[in-house]
Design an enzyme around this catalytic site. Structure first.
Site, PDB file in Angstrom:
ATOM      1  N   HIS A  25      -6.340   8.990   0.937  1.00 34.48           N
ATOM      2  CA  HIS A  25      -6.071   7.521   1.073  1.00 34.48           C
ATOM      3  C   HIS A  25      -4.639   7.561   0.747  1.00 34.48           C
ATOM      4  O   HIS A  25      -4.453   7.248  -0.626  1.00 34.48           O
ATOM      5  CB  HIS A  25      -6.949   6.993   0.111  1.00 34.48           C
ATOM      6  CG  HIS A  25      -6.951   5.302   0.149  1.00 34.48           C
ATOM      7  ND1 HIS A  25      -8.269   4.651  -0.385  1.00 34.48           N
ATOM      8  CD2 HIS A  25      -6.164   4.602   0.375  1.00 34.48           C
ATOM      9  CE1 HIS A  25      -7.768   3.454  -0.051  1.00 34.48           C
ATOM     10  NE2 HIS A  25      -6.254   3.284   0.091  1.00 34.48           N
ATOM     11  N   HIS A  27      -1.238   5.339   2.182  1.00 35.41           N
ATOM     12  CA  HIS A  27      -0.808   4.455   3.216  1.00 35.41           C
ATOM     13  C   HIS A  27       0.826   4.874   3.228  1.00 35.41           C
ATOM     14  O   HIS A  27       1.511   4.810   2.216  1.00 35.41           O
ATOM     15  CB  HIS A  27      -0.545   3.012   2.908  1.00 35.41           C
ATOM     16  CG  HIS A  27      -1.997   2.301   2.510  1.00 35.41           C
ATOM     17  ND1 HIS A  27      -2.740   1.836   3.514  1.00 35.41           N
ATOM     18  CD2 HIS A  27      -2.832   2.555   1.532  1.00 35.41           C
ATOM     19  CE1 HIS A  27      -3.982   1.359   3.122  1.00 35.41           C
ATOM     20  NE2 HIS A  27      -3.968   1.860   1.932  1.00 35.41           N
ATOM     21  N   HIS A 205     -11.173   0.301   4.196  1.00 40.81           N
ATOM     22  CA  HIS A 205     -11.352  -0.483   2.872  1.00 40.81           C
ATOM     23  C   HIS A 205     -12.402  -1.153   2.797  1.00 40.81           C
ATOM     24  O   HIS A 205     -12.701  -2.149   3.528  1.00 40.81           O
ATOM     25  CB  HIS A 205      -9.990  -1.067   2.633  1.00 40.81           C
ATOM     26  CG  HIS A 205      -8.690  -0.263   2.479  1.00 40.81           C
ATOM     27  ND1 HIS A 205      -8.311   0.862   3.310  1.00 40.81           N
ATOM     28  CD2 HIS A 205      -8.009  -0.083   1.274  1.00 40.81           C
ATOM     29  CE1 HIS A 205      -7.499   1.185   3.167  1.00 40.81           C
ATOM     30  NE2 HIS A 205      -7.051   0.745   1.912  1.00 40.81           N
ATOM     31  N   GLU A 208     -12.939  -2.935  -2.715  1.00 45.07           N
ATOM     32  CA  GLU A 208     -11.645  -2.787  -3.431  1.00 45.07           C
ATOM     33  C   GLU A 208     -11.605  -4.047  -4.498  1.00 45.07           C
ATOM     34  O   GLU A 208     -11.874  -3.796  -5.796  1.00 45.07           O
ATOM     35  CB  GLU A 208     -10.334  -2.638  -2.747  1.00 45.07           C
ATOM     36  CG  GLU A 208      -9.245  -2.527  -3.459  1.00 45.07           C
ATOM     37  CD  GLU A 208      -7.749  -2.579  -2.761  1.00 45.07           C
ATOM     38  OE1 GLU A 208      -7.963  -2.805  -1.628  1.00 45.07           O
ATOM     39  OE2 GLU A 208      -6.955  -2.211  -3.320  1.00 45.07           O
ATOM     40  N   ASP A 286      -2.987   5.975  -2.979  1.00 43.88           N
ATOM     41  CA  ASP A 286      -2.845   4.737  -2.327  1.00 43.88           C
ATOM     42  C   ASP A 286      -1.428   4.286  -1.723  1.00 43.88           C
ATOM     43  O   ASP A 286      -1.222   4.653  -0.714  1.00 43.88           O
ATOM     44  CB  ASP A 286      -3.648   3.527  -2.988  1.00 43.88           C
ATOM     45  CG  ASP A 286      -4.062   2.312  -2.298  1.00 43.88           C
ATOM     46  OD1 ASP A 286      -4.029   2.501  -1.052  1.00 43.88           O
ATOM     47  OD2 ASP A 286      -4.570   1.345  -3.060  1.00 43.88           O
TER      48      ASP A 286
HETATM   49  N1  ADE Z   1      -2.524  -1.627   2.300  1.00 43.00           N
HETATM   50  C1  ADE Z   1      -1.828  -0.982   1.449  1.00 43.00           C
HETATM   51  N2  ADE Z   1      -2.310  -0.678   0.424  1.00 43.00           N
HETATM   52  C2  ADE Z   1      -3.669  -1.456   0.534  1.00 43.00           C
HETATM   53  C3  ADE Z   1      -4.676  -1.690  -0.384  1.00 43.00           C
HETATM   54  N3  ADE Z   1      -4.577  -0.912  -1.628  1.00 43.00           N
HETATM   55  N4  ADE Z   1      -5.696  -2.363  -0.087  1.00 43.00           N
HETATM   56  C4  ADE Z   1      -5.485  -2.800   1.120  1.00 43.00           C
HETATM   57  N5  ADE Z   1      -4.606  -2.587   2.056  1.00 43.00           N
HETATM   58  C5  ADE Z   1      -3.452  -2.054   1.633  1.00 43.00           C
HETATM   59 ZN    ZN Z   2      -5.546   1.496   0.492  1.00 43.18          ZN
END
Ligand code: ADE
Ligand code: ZN
Length: 349
Positions: A25, A27, A205, A208, A286
């Site tokens: 995970h 990005h 996702h 969260e 993340d």
């Molecule tokens: N895009 C980048 N980081 C994210 C996150 N923590 N939650 C949702 N979308 C994202």
């Molecule tokens: Zn994320």
């Protein structure tokens, strides 16, 4: 069952760093450090609304997911050319190699770039070339997961998937990210059906900031293979049982949760409780450039805050390897390496 011998507390940090692990995970746009944002802006002749690197980094104070996303999308706007995407990913891989990441599955957000007129091929080819070079330079096995922005329409997501199909062999799956609240997984039922039909892996996702209902929907409607985050599951006992019974992997991101105020302090994080409940938890970074730490920082700080030990370290690394979309042959080799690593540490005691 592999027996993990007690690890002396003072040796835990070096073990956490040395153990082979997967990052599931990340990005890739969230790995853009302020220094690289400024370098790319200069290279591309763009001006930024910040005086310098320090001023930009100073703006990284977030109150929730949306307050972060606004800054994150602005940062990604310096990416224009294939080489920019390549350089961004290579900078991440260099850090991942230092943390002994053997497998990385990179999320990318094509809509953030195509909406600015950047071609789909520019994005995917730059990132894919970096994945190939990560293998040759650092021995990291890496693949791409194309994420749909959930604040946009499903029609936009479908068009994005179709636009990416000429590069179908350069990504292994699809995901769902961006603003969670108000955009439940079922909004994307058709595009996930289409992706599964194409033989792509599917993740999303969920939980969260959003409620446990979004995790149920990701499982039952999108039929995901992993849940990204999932920390809100703790409020729903039947869901916790389902996640444990099915060993559904959760890609948890502790420093992200701290920086986006999902938990007030790291010692309040529920990762330890979820491990105790038998869930298949993994640790991930993340958006490491924005949340103050790469993968090893996440392990180190979480272990210190939650008083975790060697058994937890083994379980988390093993979960990350097993939950990856790598071949069984590769997983087997990394599990062997992981056991060797722990054996080496217990013999030194
Ligand atoms: N895009 C980048 N980081 C994210 C996150 N923590 N939650 C949702 N979308 C994202
Ligand atoms: Zn994320």
């Amino acid at each position: 069952m592999f027996k993990v011998h007690a690890i002396a507390p003072h040796r835990l940090p070096s073990l956490l760093k040395a153990m082979p692990k997967a990052e599931l995970h990340i990005h890739i746009e969230g790995s853009l450090e302020p220094e690289l944002i400024f370098a790319l802006a200069k290279r591309n002749g763009l001006s930024l609304p910040y005086a310098n690197v320090e001023a930009l980094r100073g703006a990284y104070a977030f109150s929730n997911l949306q307050s972060f996303l606004d800054v994150y999308y602005a940062g990604a706007s310096v990416l224009l050319h294939e080489q920019d995407f390549y350089d961004m990913a290579m900078a991440y891989f260099e850090k991942a190699a230092a943390d002994h990441v053997v497998r990385a599955e990179l999320f990318f957000d094509p809509q953030t770039h195509t909406a600015r007129g950047v071609g789909m091929g520019v994005v995917i080819e730059g990132l894919h070339r970096a994945c190939l070079d990560a293998q040759t330079q650092w021995g990291i096995s890496a693949d791409l997961i194309l994420c749909f922005l959930r604040h946009l329409s499903e029609a936009d997501a479908i068009a994005t998937l179709e636009e990416a199909l000429p590069w179908r062999d350069q990504f292994i799956g699809v995901g769902l990210d961006s603003s969670e609240l108000g955009h439940p997984p079922e909004k994307f039922a058709r595009v996930f059906d289409r992706a599964r039909g194409l033989g792509l892996h599917v993740v999303a996702h969920a939980g969260e900031e959003g409620p446990p209902a979004y995790i149920w929907s990701a499982l039952d409607t999108l039929k995901v293979e992993r849940i990204d985050h999932g920390v809100q599951a703790i409020h729903d006992a039947p869901l916790m049982k389902r996640l444990a019974d099915t060993q559904m992997p959760l890609t948890v991101c502790p420093l992200s949760n701290l920086k986006l105020c999902v938990f007030t302090q790291l010692s309040d994080h529920n990762l330890g409780q979820m491990l105790e409940a038998g869930l298949c938890v993994t640790i991930n970074s993340d958006d490491p450039a924005y949340f103050g730490g790469y993968l090893n920082d996440n392990y180190l700080q979480t272990f210190a805050a939650l008083h975790l030990g060697g058994q937890h370290a083994y379980k988390l690394a093993a979960n990350s390897i097993q939950a990856s979309f790598a071949t069984e042959e590769k997983k087997h080799a990394w599990m062997h390496e992981l056991k060797q690593c722990f054996q080496g540490f217990s013999e030194q005691d």
